[in-house]
Design a protein around this motif. Structure first.
Motif, PDB file in Angstrom:
ATOM      1  N   ASN B 180      66.648  41.470  67.688  1.00  0.00           N
ATOM      2  CA  ASN B 180      66.442  41.509  66.252  1.00  0.00           C
ATOM      3  C   ASN B 180      65.142  40.768  65.917  1.00  0.00           C
ATOM      4  O   ASN B 180      64.672  39.956  66.691  1.00  0.00           O
ATOM      5  N   GLY B 181      64.559  41.049  64.761  1.00  0.00           N
ATOM      6  CA  GLY B 181      63.351  40.320  64.359  1.00  0.00           C
ATOM      7  C   GLY B 181      62.074  41.095  64.570  1.00  0.00           C
ATOM      8  O   GLY B 181      60.990  40.538  64.447  1.00  0.00           O
ATOM      9  N   GLU B 183      61.141  43.817  62.762  1.00  0.00           N
ATOM     10  CA  GLU B 183      60.848  44.671  61.608  1.00  0.00           C
ATOM     11  C   GLU B 183      59.355  44.636  61.279  1.00  0.00           C
ATOM     12  O   GLU B 183      58.705  43.601  61.381  1.00  0.00           O
ATOM     13  N   GLU B 212      61.956  47.360  66.318  1.00  0.00           N
ATOM     14  CA  GLU B 212      63.426  47.362  66.411  1.00  0.00           C
ATOM     15  C   GLU B 212      63.993  48.507  65.587  1.00  0.00           C
ATOM     16  O   GLU B 212      63.275  49.443  65.233  1.00  0.00           O
ATOM     17  N   GLU B 214      64.935  48.692  62.518  1.00  0.00           N
ATOM     18  CA  GLU B 214      64.461  48.782  61.146  1.00  0.00           C
ATOM     19  C   GLU B 214      62.938  48.723  61.109  1.00  0.00           C
ATOM     20  O   GLU B 214      62.339  47.717  61.478  1.00  0.00           O
ATOM     21  N   SER B 634      70.396  45.416  66.478  1.00  0.00           N
ATOM     22  CA  SER B 634      68.999  45.599  66.116  1.00  0.00           C
ATOM     23  C   SER B 634      68.148  46.243  67.186  1.00  0.00           C
ATOM     24  O   SER B 634      66.949  46.352  67.023  1.00  0.00           O
TER      25      SER B 634
END
Ligand SMILES: [Ca+2]
Ligand SMILES: [Ca+2]
Lengths: 732, 732
Positions: B180-181, B183, B212, B214, B634
């Motif tokens: 995650n992280g 974006e 990721e 998103e 993610s």
């Protein structure tokens, strides 16, 4: 011919056509990324020489090393510094497997902190191969990465029965490695232990060589270790494999340092005589004298039974331990046989267990020894409670005053090696000191900007005195030197530090950190996985560090589910981590996460972890998670002390790991004493390898499960001393 | 007044006294370790300007950043490169919490690979605070570390209902982060999702923004995302939290790239209209269109039920998936309500499951759509099997040829953003290519010395052609560029490489490695813990790497108990790890150890791991250990393919980890097909988070336990497709 060379091209040209008597002179200055191959055929009368223009002014840096081949070659005057070897050795007495050095010499050469950048990347600083080589008057200081400092290699047949001489060297401080591979000197390996090496190690000084449990590891036969001086060095001279070695006329001065040891005997026909040992505080396998049990029909890499050992005329004074038939267990069941201990003087002061006898010692004939212990020792009737008078002689060592005892103990003519007779005399030897006390005070006014400005000028050993009330930081502070952050004293209001990054402090290479009389809150930290108030760099750290926390309040590390106070990463090692008189409140992660070396290679993150007089309230993770995996017995640590603390409502639900207030895995030495633990996760202790000592004493547990004790390897009941504890009002 | 400043001191002096209309000009050149604070009070007519002497010639390097405070401030012409921010942002529209930027603008600024040195150290490249700021015509390229590329922050009240405009930017390639992280753009966080942000994101290009799942994460209300172009980008525009957002007139060109997606709808009053999507190959949550199920009475950080969504006049062409009521499970049980899908054109080609309906979709009124699937879709009667004719128009997009359908699908006046209208026009945009094909051939004669000499001159993309028979290496080869080591062709005898260090290759920053038609033996390697033929640096690697092994024989990695072939360390990530037509024989450790991210932060070591047509004989450890812990959803990977391989007598007794031939933990996508596995440890698959796809097809197992399938989190039977396998001669 003399070749004066100014650069590598000139060197390579000169080095191609060397004849007896030739001399290559390296010009003073820095030689970067210099792989020196020095080979030729000199003669006894006319060696071929590689020398510096001025001793100590030729600095070899970067990715550099030295390979010596041929015969009658001499290298002198070089300094290896600010770099590391691209190969497995800094100095190899071997150009190729076919071309090993013979009758060659390296003298007055320095290797200073010439370490691989990753502490667990292995190399040798010096590898001796070939025949009749001499390594003398060299200084080897600060090896911090994995691998023996000086190895005598027997892997090639050409390197056996070698007659090497290793003398008058200064083996300087070697920090605790935190795994196997931190020996200062090793001769052979278990594979070649059936061969004789015939190596002489004499007149050297070993100064604070603390790498691991073996200072010298003998793994071959017929070596002589004599007239050496061991000062404040953790570990022992270990006759690990191979027969017929002689350890004589050495002086061990432990000065009370923890784990300083003497000699450990394994295998056949070993002679340990005329040694002097004083102030050796080591116990277990690192006692002043340890005679081990063997494994019946032992494979080469285990323990061969002690047979025909001669241990005579040694003096052991004011030391902590002698162990006989050591390590006796189901596997190591072969007791010492045909052995003698005679004319030794062994005098203990007030010591809990001065002599430990772990099995039948009928195979050691004890005669004519003076062995004094304050109290009788069970299974050891030879210990008397009547001491003798000793007096310090001109050589600085203690001897009996009674002339009738003149032939007892170590000889009168022993001599402590003076420091100026070992190592390269033109190269300074390192000192010691309080790292946090060396610099200046810097007064820091209120506010984060003032603190960042102050940090810009801070130098090694400085103390930042926080005179303001609030310090809000927009960045992580990299600690790459010794720095203290202190408030206005224990009585004054604590200055408060907040931070809006995932970490407040990052410990980098060379960093040591002291926090005192301050408050730190995580209230402004962002919600990021891996948050920690103090973390180590993601890059491995070569140097061990010290982290000191006193009268500090830490709170509100709760922005996410795993916000640690202190997180020690892979490849980092705290020499000391001390927490004293501090308060930790509302923490979602762990207080001390020292559990990142999960590869089970025998590595770990903290040598001494001590927490006292502190309070822990609402810590979701473990107060301490301390992990040392692996099965080798090469480290003394980790050590853990936890005393007079109060734990409330903690250790219930770590996001990772087990629900426990404290979890110790493979810790060698643990004391948990006089704590009050309420409504918290249990204390969990897992013993793996070695002979761990765990004591859980005089604690008060309420609404907290009983300690969980696990023996993972040995098939024994939990080896934990638990007394004086109270559980929900009931004595244990 | 115009201040032309040449150094930081001059800058700080000028910056102290700025009045409306002032201009600070930074002199061309490198500005190192420059923390720019730029604040003042301009006016609409007379802004205060910070500008480069020449656009693109002012390069900000080292530990540098920019903080903007005040109002009517304009920054332009700078390039941030070769460094990273000492704080949490490279550019912050906030000097302090009290002084945020208002009516200010950053235009034609470049941030290029300005990454924290540790890939998991987090920061934002741009953080927008305050009111009515504009961020336009900037180029943001190559963010490789953790953290959103551009975040609109709502944590301060002063940043809500902000009216920011983010337009005409070039968001360049962002590699897969592996957690995650990653974006590229985020507006708000779950904590502030109840507030409106009123931010407009328009006319930007997102080029290969693969960080990721998103690409854009909307976590606030009343934002508009329009007229943007998404090219070959993994992930989707996700209406993650917050209500009343509009996604309109965007063009998504997936070009068939895996995981390229469109729009995912969650929450209330969302409008998705007039978008064009083509060639989007994403499925699961990254389909062209995904309408999710919610959690009843959802907490802010979970999933709010879809209510009153309007999805109209979108064209979805040649894409892989539309999912309605997505993510339905015990927790996410609230189906979409009061929603409409109308006048959309959705046309699928041959696709296995074009439309997936996971729960009741009575709450989505479907009217007047053209939805074509080649076969009927169960639970979705709206899909017809009669398609319409489409034609590519002058704007490059497909439209129906039938004039009667003019009001269906995306509007005619959409326009693909030309690359020269976005980003700083004076700064070149990155290209793509075959990294191993770019350099020259270097012919290498026999012997290790020749290979080392060749490596000294090798440059990016070069191929070392090994013409000799034997290469004995005395050092580890650091791979810090793209290099190939190849033999003389698949028919010729393989050149043999041996090495006497614990590692043969070490992958460093920027390294990619290809091995082809060669043989490697570990016979000369030393007995050291942590041996591996190929390892990654102990220092974390920012750049993802490619490792390619074809027709290689690897044998005799047995000198100790855990000698791996490939060991990927913490903080390293292979984009692709391919093994093809190779043989691995007598290995004591693992073949691929991709299991070092054990913190359960959702990180992992390999995005695509593919092994085919290879043989594994007598491998003690796992053939593959691939680990992805953590519970967030993610990441798309890891992906694993293992096909047409033969395993004999392997995976029985790893020194660490479990006895298994292959162990997959948290792998999102796995195919194990047409292998022969004899007398070996079982295949073990542990599903943790997300919607993993695991297929075990047409394998032949003999004297090998059945696969072990574990669902760790979801309370469902093992979600594994197993067909066509034969166990000891019996069909499954
Ligand atoms: Ca050892
Ligand atoms: Ca995300």
């Amino acid at each position: 011919q003399v070749y004066f060379v100014r650069n590598q091209a000139e060197y390579y040209k000169a080095a191609q056509k060397l004849i007896p008597g030739d001399v290559i002179v390296l010009a003073n200055g820095e030689w970067r990324d210099f792989e020196i191959v020095f080979a030729g055929k000199g003669t006894k009368a006319k060696p071929i020489i590689l020398i510096s223009e001025t001793p100590g002014k030729v600095i070899i840096t970067g990715k550099s090393n030295l390979k010596i081949g041929g015969s009658h070659m001499l290298v002198t005057g070089l300094v290896f510094r600010n770099g590391y070897s691209p190969t497995g050795e800094v100095i190899a007495f071997r150009r190729t497997k076919e071309d090993v050095a013979i009758d060659s010499r390296v003298s007055e050469v320095v290797i200073d902190h010439f370490n691989q950048p990753d502490r667990y990347k292995t190399d040798y600083w010096v590898a001796m191969d070939g025949q009749r080589n001499r390594f003398d008057h060299n200084s080897l200081v600060g090896k911090s990465n994995d691998g023996v400092t000086l190895a005598v290699r027997l892997d090639l047949e050409s390197g056996r029965k070698n007659g090497h001489r290793i003398d008058h060297n200064y083996f300087g401080p070697r920090p605790v490695l935190g795994s196997n591979g931190g020996e200062t000197l090793r001769i052979g390996t278990s594979r070649e232990s059936m061969f004789n090496s015939n190596t002489i190690v004499e007149n050297n000084v070993f100064d604070r060589t603390d790498g691991e449990v073996e200072i010298i590891s003998i793994k071959s036969g017929a070596n002589i270790v004599r007239n050496n001086m061991f000062v404040e060095s953790r570990g022992a001279v270990v006759l690990r494999h191979g027969d017929g070695n002689i350890i004589e006329r050495n002086i061990f001065m432990g000065k009370g340092k923890e784990h300083s040891g003497g000699v450990r005997v394994i295998n056949r026909n070993q002679i340990v005589r005329n040694n002097y040992m004083e102030g050796l505080n080591g116990t277990g396998f690192a006692g002043a004298l340890t005679v081990m049990n063997g494994v019946p029909n032992s494979p080469v890499n285990r323990y061969v039974q002690v047979d025909n050992a001669l241990i005579e005329n040694n003096s052991i004074v004011d030391s902590a331990r002698v162990t006989l038939a050591a390590g006796s267990d189901a596997e190591r069941s072969a007791v010492p046989v045909n052995s003698k201990m005679q004319r030794n003087i062994i005098i203990f002061g007030e010591t809990a267990k001065p002599i430990v006898v772990e099995d039948d010692i009928a195979g050691i004939s004890l005669s004519d020894n003076i062995i004094f212990t304050p109290k009788p020792v069970s299974k050891f009737p030879h210990a008397m409670q009547k001491s003798i008078l000793m007096e310090r002689a001109a050589n600085g060592l203690l001897y009996p005053t009674d002339p009738a005892l003149a032939n007892m103990g170590a000889p009168r003519d022993l001599r402590m090696m003076p420091m100026d007779e070992v190592g390269a005399k033109w190269y300074a030897k390192p000192k010691q000191g309080d790292i946090f006390g060396t610099g200046k005070n810097i007064e820091v006014a209120d506010g984060g900007a003032a603190l960042i400005a102050a940090l810009d000028q801070a130098e090694e050993g400085d103390r930042l005195i926080l005179q303001g009330a609030n310090y809000s930081l927009d960045r992580t502070i990299l600690i790459d030197k010794s720095l203290s952050f202190v408030g206005m004293g224990s009585g004054a209001a604590k200055p408060k530090i907040t931070f809006n990054r995932p970490n407040l402090f990052e410990l980098g290479e060379g960093g040591n950190l002291r926090l005192k009389d301050i408050e730190i809150s995580g209230e402004d930290a962002p919600d990021v996985v891996g948050n920690a108030m103090i973390r180590t760099s993601a890059t491995p750290l070569l140097a061990n560090f010290i982290l000191d926390i006193e009268n500090v309040k830490v709170s509100n590390l709760i922005v996410n589910k795993a916000f640690d106070v202190i997180a020690l990463g892979k490849g980092s090692m705290a020499d000391k981590l001390n927490i004293k008189g501090s308060i930790f409140e509302n923490i979602s992660g762990k207080v001390v996460a020292a559990d990142s070396e999960t590869d089970d290679y025998g590595r770990y993150n903290a040598e001494y972890l001590t927490i006292s007089n502190s309070q822990f309230n609402n810590v979701s993770g473990n107060i301490v998670a301390l992990y040392r995996g692996g099965t080798d017995e090469s480290t003394f640590g980790p050590h853990f002390v936890f005393e007079k603390n109060i734990i409330n409502n903690s250790g219930h639900k770590p996001i990772s790991g087990e629900a426990a207030s404290i979890i110790l895995h493979g810790v060698q030495d643990a004391l948990v004493e006089k704590n009050k633990i309420d409504n918290s996760g249990p204390l969990k202790v897992v013993h793996t390898t070695g002979t761990p000592s765990t004591m859980i004493l005089d604690n008060v547990f309420t609404s907290t499960p009983c300690p969980i004790l696990v023996e993972e390897k040995a098939e024994v009941p939990p080896r934990v001393m638990m007394t004086g504890n109270i559980f929900d009002g009931k004595a244990q």
